[in-house]
Write an enzyme that holds these catalytic residues in place. Structure first.
Site, PDB file in Angstrom:
ATOM      1  N   ARG A   6      39.483  40.772  35.067  1.00  0.00           N
ATOM      2  CA  ARG A   6      40.010  40.385  36.382  1.00  0.00           C
ATOM      3  C   ARG A   6      40.993  41.417  36.939  1.00  0.00           C
ATOM      4  NH1 ARG A   6      41.833  34.249  36.058  1.00  0.00           N
ATOM      5  NH2 ARG A   6      43.364  35.260  37.362  1.00  0.00           N
ATOM      6  N   CYS A   7      41.323  42.424  36.149  1.00  0.00           N
ATOM      7  CA  CYS A   7      42.306  43.445  36.538  1.00  0.00           C
ATOM      8  C   CYS A   7      41.590  44.687  37.057  1.00  0.00           C
ATOM      9  CB  CYS A   7      43.166  43.809  35.326  1.00  0.00           C
ATOM     10  SG  CYS A   7      44.247  45.222  35.586  1.00  0.00           S
TER      11      CYS A   7
END
Length: 114
Positions: free
Chosen positions: A10-11
């Site tokens: 998700r980064c």
């Protein structure tokens, strides 16, 4: 060359670092989603030592309660134990190769160990 990335999909920085690793034909990449499979305090100690940084330098502040918990001024063992218990406190991505370890913020820091 083998590279291990402690990755959070998700980064954006983690995804971009992974893309750099995967785009090279000479790198075999092991992906560890550290939120699902957290490293131990012992492994974190080794990673930060090999990167030449203190554990608190690898502490994620944004989106965590690290400051409220006093972790920004805590001793190394306290920080490592907190990270092992709550991997959301680990700044990402960490990449390990035979050439060393880097906390790849910005993503191009990975080039130092390839």
């Amino acid at each position: 060359m083998k590279a291990t990335i402690w990755h959070n999909p998700r980064c954006g920085t983690s995804r971009n670092t992974l893309e750099i690793l995967q785009s090279r034909g000479d790198v075999s990449v092991e992906i560890v989603e550290y939120l699902k499979t957290p490293p131990t305090a012992v492994k974190l100690r080794q990673l930060y030592s090999d990167a030449g940084i203190a554990p608190r330098d690898g502490l994620r502040l944004r989106g965590t309660d690290a400051e409220e918990r006093g972790l920004t001024t805590a001793d190394d063992e306290t920080v490592l134990a907190a990270m092992a218990a709550d991997p959301a406190l680990i700044e990402r991505p960490l990449v390990e190769t035979d050439n060393g370890v880097r906390l790849c913020r910005p993503k191009d820091k990975v080039l130092e160990i390839l």
